[in-house]
Design a protein around this motif. Structure first.
Motif, PDB file in Angstrom:
ATOM      1  N   GLU A 133      -2.127  -8.903   5.919  1.00  0.00           N
ATOM      2  CA  GLU A 133      -1.058  -9.473   6.740  1.00  0.00           C
ATOM      3  C   GLU A 133      -0.463  -8.361   7.581  1.00  0.00           C
ATOM      4  O   GLU A 133      -0.052  -7.312   7.044  1.00  0.00           O
ATOM      5  N   ALA A 134      -0.419  -8.549   8.893  1.00  0.00           N
ATOM      6  CA  ALA A 134       0.101  -7.536   9.795  1.00  0.00           C
ATOM      7  C   ALA A 134       1.602  -7.680   9.967  1.00  0.00           C
ATOM      8  O   ALA A 134       2.155  -8.780   9.843  1.00  0.00           O
ATOM      9  N   ASP A 135       2.249  -6.559  10.257  1.00  0.00           N
ATOM     10  CA  ASP A 135       3.673  -6.567  10.553  1.00  0.00           C
ATOM     11  C   ASP A 135       3.894  -7.316  11.865  1.00  0.00           C
ATOM     12  O   ASP A 135       3.183  -7.105  12.843  1.00  0.00           O
ATOM     13  N   ALA A 136       4.888  -8.172  11.910  1.00  0.00           N
ATOM     14  CA  ALA A 136       5.121  -8.996  13.103  1.00  0.00           C
ATOM     15  C   ALA A 136       5.597  -8.174  14.287  1.00  0.00           C
ATOM     16  O   ALA A 136       5.409  -8.567  15.439  1.00  0.00           O
ATOM     17  N   GLU A 137       6.221  -7.012  14.047  1.00  0.00           N
ATOM     18  CA  GLU A 137       6.814  -6.227  15.122  1.00  0.00           C
ATOM     19  C   GLU A 137       5.994  -5.003  15.511  1.00  0.00           C
ATOM     20  O   GLU A 137       6.289  -4.369  16.521  1.00  0.00           O
ATOM     21  N   SER A 138       4.996  -4.635  14.746  1.00  0.00           N
ATOM     22  CA  SER A 138       4.187  -3.459  15.068  1.00  0.00           C
ATOM     23  C   SER A 138       2.787  -3.652  14.497  1.00  0.00           C
ATOM     24  O   SER A 138       2.593  -4.401  13.546  1.00  0.00           O
ATOM     25  N   PRO A 139       1.782  -2.996  15.086  1.00  0.00           N
ATOM     26  CA  PRO A 139       0.390  -3.185  14.649  1.00  0.00           C
ATOM     27  C   PRO A 139       0.051  -2.390  13.394  1.00  0.00           C
ATOM     28  O   PRO A 139      -0.850  -1.549  13.383  1.00  0.00           O
ATOM     29  N   ALA A 185       1.419  -5.021   6.784  1.00  0.00           N
ATOM     30  CA  ALA A 185       2.628  -5.381   6.042  1.00  0.00           C
ATOM     31  C   ALA A 185       2.303  -5.486   4.553  1.00  0.00           C
ATOM     32  O   ALA A 185       2.965  -4.895   3.713  1.00  0.00           O
ATOM     33  N   THR A 186       1.270  -6.261   4.232  1.00  0.00           N
ATOM     34  CA  THR A 186       0.773  -6.376   2.858  1.00  0.00           C
ATOM     35  C   THR A 186      -0.741  -6.546   2.921  1.00  0.00           C
ATOM     36  O   THR A 186      -1.300  -6.904   3.957  1.00  0.00           O
ATOM     37  N   LEU A 227      -3.561   5.615  -0.199  1.00  0.00           N
ATOM     38  CA  LEU A 227      -3.509   4.159  -0.145  1.00  0.00           C
ATOM     39  C   LEU A 227      -2.196   3.695  -0.764  1.00  0.00           C
ATOM     40  O   LEU A 227      -1.842   4.102  -1.870  1.00  0.00           O
ATOM     41  N   GLY A 228      -1.466   2.856  -0.019  1.00  0.00           N
ATOM     42  CA  GLY A 228      -0.177   2.377  -0.514  1.00  0.00           C
ATOM     43  C   GLY A 228      -0.006   0.894  -0.292  1.00  0.00           C
ATOM     44  O   GLY A 228      -0.928   0.185   0.134  1.00  0.00           O
ATOM     45  N   GLU A 229       1.179   0.407  -0.551  1.00  0.00           N
ATOM     46  CA  GLU A 229       1.464  -1.019  -0.437  1.00  0.00           C
ATOM     47  C   GLU A 229       1.307  -1.525   0.988  1.00  0.00           C
ATOM     48  O   GLU A 229       0.990  -2.683   1.221  1.00  0.00           O
ATOM     49  N   ARG A 230       1.533  -0.657   1.986  1.00  0.00           N
ATOM     50  CA  ARG A 230       1.444  -1.066   3.385  1.00  0.00           C
ATOM     51  C   ARG A 230       0.222  -0.454   4.062  1.00  0.00           C
ATOM     52  O   ARG A 230       0.239  -0.135   5.246  1.00  0.00           O
ATOM     53  N   PHE A 276       1.930  10.039   4.586  1.00  0.00           N
ATOM     54  CA  PHE A 276       3.122  10.479   3.883  1.00  0.00           C
ATOM     55  C   PHE A 276       2.798  10.712   2.409  1.00  0.00           C
ATOM     56  O   PHE A 276       2.149   9.897   1.754  1.00  0.00           O
ATOM     57  N   GLY A 277       3.242  11.841   1.875  1.00  0.00           N
ATOM     58  CA  GLY A 277       3.028  12.149   0.469  1.00  0.00           C
ATOM     59  C   GLY A 277       1.742  12.884   0.180  1.00  0.00           C
ATOM     60  O   GLY A 277       1.520  13.309  -0.957  1.00  0.00           O
TER      61      GLY A 277
END
Length: 358
Positions: A322-328, A331-332, A129-132, A137-138
């Motif tokens: 909040e979803a990233d505007a450019e990809s599904p 974002a936060t 679990l991360g910020e996005r 990864f990791g």
């Protein structure tokens, strides 16, 4: 909240142990005393079991999604993996084991090489679990381990070790290593991911044996073929490692995408079975088959379902994600549902958001 069809989902863990030279299995209420199968022998005598006392090395193969029905005789007909079935008849096999929790690939395979449950060895998920949101990864860094794995004990005993695609080996001090280095970024290739973390001579072997797979973004099946070929070459080299760990992911990937009993899943099982036979042939060519113990294990089994629920969609609509505007992708997030094995939890930044998410 939306629903959509889902082909396969992991419903429990199954650890299947069997071998040509030697294997050990226990769990649940123990292994049964099932009689030897009377199916006709299909393998040449050179591929039949040898006394365990003659074993000089161990080949440990982890197959995601492996089920007992894939190698044990049953009412459904011939097993999908005839070579593995032959090994089961001639060696030692178990019919069922209790899973670890969670019964996902990284915790399960790490339990197999540490002898500890996830809460003790420290690897409790395939993703973090991360910020996005949730990422792979990791997750493969060896620093996550809190218990010594099998390869640590082998190295301390001055034994040579090779690990190919095995979970949580990134950064491990091994003689030969192709780690499970995580997903490939969209603008990268498998070679880009492997180059900084793979033993150089194994990277050369990959480039020689499977240049198209390494230079691109291989499927799970292509990855399995590449790593199986590396394993063959490692086992045939002049000084073969004393311990070789190989993880194959194609069966599990196909079961998740197409369903556990689909034609595609059966083809995937057959492909992995051929890879195992290829390993045996490589050992035979190097005159090492009689001195190599095999152990083949699975992590978890999948069952069919018809509906998938996505609770994070509800949190998105509530403004907690909040979803990233450019990809599904995320974002936060202020609250996020994360599934792991057969359970899911809601994580929140504070008490108010936890109550709102609930």
């Amino acid at each position: 909240m939306r629903t959509r069809a889902l082909r396969g989902v992991r419903v429990g863990g199954m650890l299947a142990l069997l071998g040509l030279a030697a294997a050990v299995g226990c769990g649940g209420s123990g292994t049964s005393s099932r009689p030897r199968a009377t199916a006709p022998r299909t393998l040449p005598d050179t591929l039949l079991p040898v006394p365990a006392a003659r074993a000089e090395r161990l080949l440990l193969v982890g197959i995601e999604g492996l089920r007992p029905r894939d190698y044990l005789p049953g009412p459904s007909g011939a097993p999908s993996m005839p070579f593995l079935a032959e090994m089961a008849r001639e060696g030692i096999a178990v019919e069922a084991l209790r899973p670890v929790a969670p019964a996902t690939a990284y915790p399960s395979f790490t339990s197999a090489v540490t002898g500890r449950v996830p809460g003790r060895h420290g690897v409790v998920s395939d993703r973090v679990l991360g910020e996005r949101g949730i990422s792979r990864f990791g997750t493969g860094d060896v620093g996550r381990l809190r218990s010594p794995p099998l390869w640590f004990v082998a190295r301390r005993a001055e034994r040579e070790v090779a690990a190919l695609g095995w979970p949580v080996t990134l950064g491990a001090d091994l003689d030969a290593l192709v780690p499970d280095a995580g997903p490939i970024p969209r603008d990268s290739t498998w070679l880009d991911v492997l180059r900084p973390v793979t033993t150089p001579h194994l990277l050369d072997v990959l480039l020689q044996a499977t240049p198209r797979a390494v230079a691109g973004r291989p499927t799970a099946a292509e990855r399995d073929r590449a790593l199986s070929e590396v394993a063959c070459r490692v086992l045939r080299q002049r000084s073969a490692p004393d311990l070789v760990l190989l993880r194959l992911i194609g069966v599990g990937a196909t079961q998740r995408q197409e369903g556990p009993d689909s034609p595609a899943a059966r083809k995937s099982l057959e492909s992995v079975d051929r890879a195992l036979l290829r390993l045996a042939r490589c050992l035979e060519a190097a005159e090492r088959l009689a001195s190599t113990a095999w152990m083949v294990i699975g992590d978890g089994v999948y069952g069919p379902v018809h509906t998938r629920y996505d609770p994070n969609v509800a949190l998105l609509r509530a403004g907690l994600i909040e979803a990233d505007a450019e990809s599904p992708v995320v974002a936060t997030w202020q609250a996020l549902v994360r599934s792991n094995g057969r359970s899911a939890y809601v994580y929140a930044r504070d008490e108010r958001q936890a109550l709102e998410a609930r």
